[in-house]
Design an enzyme around this catalytic site. Structure first.
Site, PDB file in Angstrom:
ATOM      1  N   ARG A  15     -79.450   9.700 -20.697  1.00  0.00           N
ATOM      2  CA  ARG A  15     -80.257  10.018 -21.892  1.00  0.00           C
ATOM      3  C   ARG A  15     -80.994  11.347 -21.712  1.00  0.00           C
ATOM      4  O   ARG A  15     -80.682  12.346 -22.361  1.00  0.00           O
ATOM      5  CB  ARG A  15     -81.229   8.865 -22.171  1.00  0.00           C
ATOM      6  CG  ARG A  15     -81.851   8.870 -23.559  1.00  0.00           C
ATOM      7  CD  ARG A  15     -83.007   9.827 -23.716  1.00  0.00           C
ATOM      8  NE  ARG A  15     -84.089   9.591 -22.764  1.00  0.00           N
ATOM      9  CZ  ARG A  15     -85.087  10.448 -22.572  1.00  0.00           C
ATOM     10  NH1 ARG A  15     -85.148  11.581 -23.246  1.00  0.00           N
ATOM     11  NH2 ARG A  15     -86.029  10.188 -21.671  1.00  0.00           N
ATOM     12  N   ASP A  16     -81.949  11.422 -20.813  1.00  0.00           N
ATOM     13  CA  ASP A  16     -82.770  12.641 -20.693  1.00  0.00           C
ATOM     14  C   ASP A  16     -81.930  13.803 -20.177  1.00  0.00           C
ATOM     15  O   ASP A  16     -82.212  14.968 -20.459  1.00  0.00           O
ATOM     16  CB  ASP A  16     -83.941  12.380 -19.736  1.00  0.00           C
ATOM     17  CG  ASP A  16     -85.124  13.295 -19.987  1.00  0.00           C
ATOM     18  OD1 ASP A  16     -85.039  14.155 -20.878  1.00  0.00           O
ATOM     19  OD2 ASP A  16     -86.146  13.159 -19.287  1.00  0.00           O
ATOM     20  N   HIS A  56     -90.183  16.268 -14.314  1.00  0.00           N
ATOM     21  CA  HIS A  56     -89.103  17.268 -14.413  1.00  0.00           C
ATOM     22  C   HIS A  56     -89.294  18.243 -13.259  1.00  0.00           C
ATOM     23  O   HIS A  56     -90.411  18.487 -12.803  1.00  0.00           O
ATOM     24  CB  HIS A  56     -89.139  17.946 -15.788  1.00  0.00           C
ATOM     25  CG  HIS A  56     -88.602  17.067 -16.874  1.00  0.00           C
ATOM     26  ND1 HIS A  56     -87.372  17.264 -17.449  1.00  0.00           N
ATOM     27  CD2 HIS A  56     -89.116  15.953 -17.454  1.00  0.00           C
ATOM     28  CE1 HIS A  56     -87.146  16.318 -18.348  1.00  0.00           C
ATOM     29  NE2 HIS A  56     -88.193  15.506 -18.376  1.00  0.00           N
ATOM     30  N   CYS A  67     -85.495  18.499 -22.160  1.00  0.00           N
ATOM     31  CA  CYS A  67     -85.730  18.044 -23.525  1.00  0.00           C
ATOM     32  C   CYS A  67     -85.485  19.220 -24.457  1.00  0.00           C
ATOM     33  O   CYS A  67     -86.066  20.288 -24.269  1.00  0.00           O
ATOM     34  CB  CYS A  67     -87.159  17.530 -23.677  1.00  0.00           C
ATOM     35  SG  CYS A  67     -87.514  17.044 -25.373  1.00  0.00           S
ATOM     36  N   ASN A  80     -84.234  17.317 -14.640  1.00  0.00           N
ATOM     37  CA  ASN A  80     -85.048  16.202 -14.143  1.00  0.00           C
ATOM     38  C   ASN A  80     -84.952  16.200 -12.625  1.00  0.00           C
ATOM     39  O   ASN A  80     -84.034  16.783 -12.052  1.00  0.00           O
ATOM     40  CB  ASN A  80     -84.491  14.877 -14.668  1.00  0.00           C
ATOM     41  CG  ASN A  80     -84.915  14.585 -16.091  1.00  0.00           C
ATOM     42  OD1 ASN A  80     -84.328  15.073 -17.037  1.00  0.00           O
ATOM     43  ND2 ASN A  80     -85.953  13.787 -16.229  1.00  0.00           N
TER      44      ASN A  80
HETATM   45  P1  HMG Z   1     -88.467  13.012 -39.058  1.00  0.00           P
HETATM   46  O1  HMG Z   1     -87.908  14.351 -38.892  1.00  0.00           O
HETATM   47  O2  HMG Z   1     -89.917  12.887 -39.183  1.00  0.00           O
HETATM   48  O3  HMG Z   1     -87.753  12.157 -40.094  1.00  0.00           O
HETATM   49  O4  HMG Z   1     -87.845  12.121 -37.916  1.00  0.00           O
HETATM   50  P2  HMG Z   1     -87.918  11.708 -41.537  1.00  0.00           P
HETATM   51  O5  HMG Z   1     -88.438  10.309 -41.455  1.00  0.00           O
HETATM   52  O6  HMG Z   1     -88.592  12.716 -42.418  1.00  0.00           O
HETATM   53  O7  HMG Z   1     -86.374  11.757 -41.811  1.00  0.00           O
HETATM   54  C1  HMG Z   1     -85.578  12.923 -41.688  1.00  0.00           C
HETATM   55  C2  HMG Z   1     -84.135  12.492 -41.534  1.00  0.00           C
HETATM   56  O8  HMG Z   1     -84.011  11.871 -40.262  1.00  0.00           O
HETATM   57  C3  HMG Z   1     -83.678  11.450 -42.566  1.00  0.00           C
HETATM   58  O9  HMG Z   1     -82.321  11.689 -42.879  1.00  0.00           O
HETATM   59  C4  HMG Z   1     -83.777  10.147 -41.812  1.00  0.00           C
HETATM   60  O10 HMG Z   1     -82.853   9.187 -42.282  1.00  0.00           O
HETATM   61  C5  HMG Z   1     -83.393  10.605 -40.424  1.00  0.00           C
HETATM   62  P3  HMG Z   1     -81.907  12.488 -44.228  1.00  0.00           P
HETATM   63  O11 HMG Z   1     -82.531  11.705 -45.352  1.00  0.00           O
HETATM   64  O12 HMG Z   1     -82.498  13.873 -44.084  1.00  0.00           O
HETATM   65  O13 HMG Z   1     -80.410  12.445 -44.177  1.00  0.00           O
HETATM   66  N1  HMG Z   1     -83.946   9.703 -39.395  1.00  0.00           N
HETATM   67  C6  HMG Z   1     -83.178   9.066 -38.481  1.00  0.00           C
HETATM   68  N2  HMG Z   1     -81.844   9.092 -38.260  1.00  0.00           N
HETATM   69  C7  HMG Z   1     -81.397   8.323 -37.233  1.00  0.00           C
HETATM   70  N3  HMG Z   1     -82.206   7.573 -36.459  1.00  0.00           N
HETATM   71  C8  HMG Z   1     -83.522   7.537 -36.677  1.00  0.00           C
HETATM   72  C9  HMG Z   1     -84.062   8.312 -37.720  1.00  0.00           C
HETATM   73  N4  HMG Z   1     -85.312   8.512 -38.177  1.00  0.00           N
HETATM   74  C10 HMG Z   1     -85.221   9.366 -39.206  1.00  0.00           C
HETATM   75  N5  HMG Z   1     -84.300   6.785 -35.902  1.00  0.00           N
HETATM   76  C11 HMG Z   1     -87.619  11.491 -35.686  1.00  0.00           C
HETATM   77  C12 HMG Z   1     -88.507  11.520 -36.923  1.00  0.00           C
HETATM   78  C13 HMG Z   1     -88.506  11.080 -34.531  1.00  0.00           C
HETATM   79  C14 HMG Z   1     -86.516  10.455 -35.888  1.00  0.00           C
HETATM   80  C15 HMG Z   1     -86.978  12.871 -35.442  1.00  0.00           C
HETATM   81  O14 HMG Z   1     -87.969  13.856 -35.424  1.00  0.00           O
HETATM   82  C16 HMG Z   1     -86.170  12.910 -34.170  1.00  0.00           C
HETATM   83  O15 HMG Z   1     -85.084  12.372 -34.093  1.00  0.00           O
HETATM   84  N6  HMG Z   1     -86.682  13.607 -33.141  1.00  0.00           N
HETATM   85  C17 HMG Z   1     -86.007  13.751 -31.831  1.00  0.00           C
HETATM   86  C18 HMG Z   1     -86.766  12.966 -30.804  1.00  0.00           C
HETATM   87  C19 HMG Z   1     -86.028  12.972 -29.489  1.00  0.00           C
HETATM   88  O16 HMG Z   1     -85.026  12.294 -29.316  1.00  0.00           O
HETATM   89  N7  HMG Z   1     -86.542  13.748 -28.485  1.00  0.00           N
HETATM   90  C20 HMG Z   1     -86.000  13.774 -27.170  1.00  0.00           C
HETATM   91  C21 HMG Z   1     -86.382  12.534 -26.394  1.00  0.00           C
HETATM   92  S1  HMG Z   1     -88.097  12.500 -25.873  1.00  0.00           S
HETATM   93  C22 HMG Z   1     -88.070  13.245 -24.306  1.00  0.00           C
HETATM   94  O17 HMG Z   1     -87.068  13.772 -23.900  1.00  0.00           O
HETATM   95  C23 HMG Z   1     -89.314  13.153 -23.432  1.00  0.00           C
HETATM   96  C24 HMG Z   1     -89.190  12.109 -22.318  1.00  0.00           C
HETATM   97  O18 HMG Z   1     -88.060  12.341 -21.493  1.00  0.00           O
HETATM   98  C25 HMG Z   1     -90.462  12.108 -21.428  1.00  0.00           C
HETATM   99  C26 HMG Z   1     -90.849  13.503 -20.939  1.00  0.00           C
HETATM  100  O19 HMG Z   1     -90.057  14.161 -20.253  1.00  0.00           O
HETATM  101  O20 HMG Z   1     -91.966  13.887 -21.275  1.00  0.00           O
HETATM  102  C27 HMG Z   1     -89.047  10.688 -22.897  1.00  0.00           C
HETATM  103 MG    MG Z   2     -88.014  13.754 -19.845  1.00  0.00          MG
END
Ligand code: HMG
Ligand code: MG
Length: 291
Positions: free
Chosen positions: A13-14, A213, A244, A253
């Protein structure tokens, strides 16, 4: 008996979420199957997020359907909102497993929250409340993530107080272990220890994990700082995959093979099968090369 350390593998995933090219579904599943049979406690296999924002995770339902699900290893997915929860439930109904776990994620800083989740920290908690309630009602185990626990790529240094508040806010939704993310690898043992000292006032060490990381090459030193304060749960990515897409400067990572080697050198037991991890690391490096 040796003291145990729990390893949460985040490479599929990450790691893969940050790869620029397309990763073949079969390769992803082969990597996960190697990892889930390698004696690790948990493997994070994907996320149910907006596929336009993170295309590499768009096939998470297919991954769940195709991988081995009979292993003694938790299989974790990230879920950001109710849409993600519903998609996870549909995928889990088609590919049942006793060991699914849902991870919910927030940031300790507003800048990264906006970039990653397109909302404020408070709004992200509001979106997560029904996800947490639904998971509890369905008997699905939870994990929390707090990002940017020492530094934010947008807001700069993050106060330990903000991290403690974020951890407490997640755990107020429901009891859950929380992984503390040094998202851009800027943490140093001193800043990590200062952050942990404050966070330990709101959550016990056994309920906290370190997610460092390795951008600056300090991840192992940060793990040791966290070990000194009682943490025994660490995240890492095989082959050092990772980063990310919404955190500029966050590649890499901590490599799982480096983590298990250091734990062994410190006399701590991870349960990891070193040969399988080495094979998985090679596969991960080839996947990165092919992407
Ligand atoms: P948003 O942009 O606020 O969404 O999404 P919205 O509610 O305004 O919707 C926009 C569009 O997204 C819509 O589609 C929704 O249907 C769709 P449209 O009408 O435009 O066709 N949508 C979704 N589609 C599929 N699955 C969903 C979903 N939700 C809305 N669940 C959201 C909010 C959080 C979903 C979006 O901003 C997003 O996907 N962000 C990416 C987040 C992500 O995956 N980040 C990477 C992981 S976190 C990380 O790596 C950190 C970590 O490793 C720890 C660290 O290192 O610190 C964990
Ligand atoms: Mg991370």
């Amino acid at each position: 008996m040796k003291e145990a350390v729990r390893i949460h593998e985040v490479g599929p995933r990450d790691g893969l979420q940050n790869e620029p090219g397309v990763i073949a579904l079969a390769d992803k599943m082969a990597l996960i199957d190697l990892l889930s049979g390698a004696g690790l406690a948990e493997v994070e296999i994907g996320s149910f997020v907006n596929p336009r924002r993170v295309p590499q995770m768009a096939d998470t339902a297919a991954v769940m359907a195709g991988i081995r699900r009979d292993r003694d290893c938790d299989l974790t997915v990230l879920v950001p909102n109710m849409q993600g929860w519903r998609d996870f439930r549909l995928a889990a109904a088609a590919a049942p497993a006793a060991r699914y776990r849902v991870a919910v994620f927030i940031s300790a800083s507003e800048g990264f929250s906006r970039a990653n989740l397109n909302c404020s920290v408070a709004e992200s908690l509001t979106r997560l409340a029904p996800v947490v309630a639904a998971a509890q009602a369905a008997g699905v185990a939870l994990r929390g993530y707090v990002s940017c626990v020492t530094d934010c790529p947008f807001d700069g240094p993050v106060a330990p107080e903000a991290v403690a508040q974020a951890v407490a806010a997640l755990r107020a939704l429901a009891p859950m272990p929380v992984s503390l993310g040094d998202t851009i690898g800027k943490g140093r043992p001193k800043t990590v220890a200062a952050m942990l000292a404050r966070v330990l006032e709101v959550a016990p060490a056994r309920e906290l994990a370190g997610h460092f990381h390795d951008t600056g090459g300090w991840a192992l030193a940060n793990v040791e700082a966290a070990l000194d304060l009682g943490l025994r749960d660490f995240d890492s990515a095989v082959g050092g995959l990772g980063g990310c897409p919404f955190a500029p400067g966050a590649p890499g990572n901590l490599a799982t093979e480096a983590l298990i080697a250091r734990m062994a050198a410190l006399g701590l037991e991870t349960g990891a099968d070193h040969d399988r991890i080495a094979l998985a690391a090679e596969l991960a490096r080839n996947m990165r090369g092919a992407a």
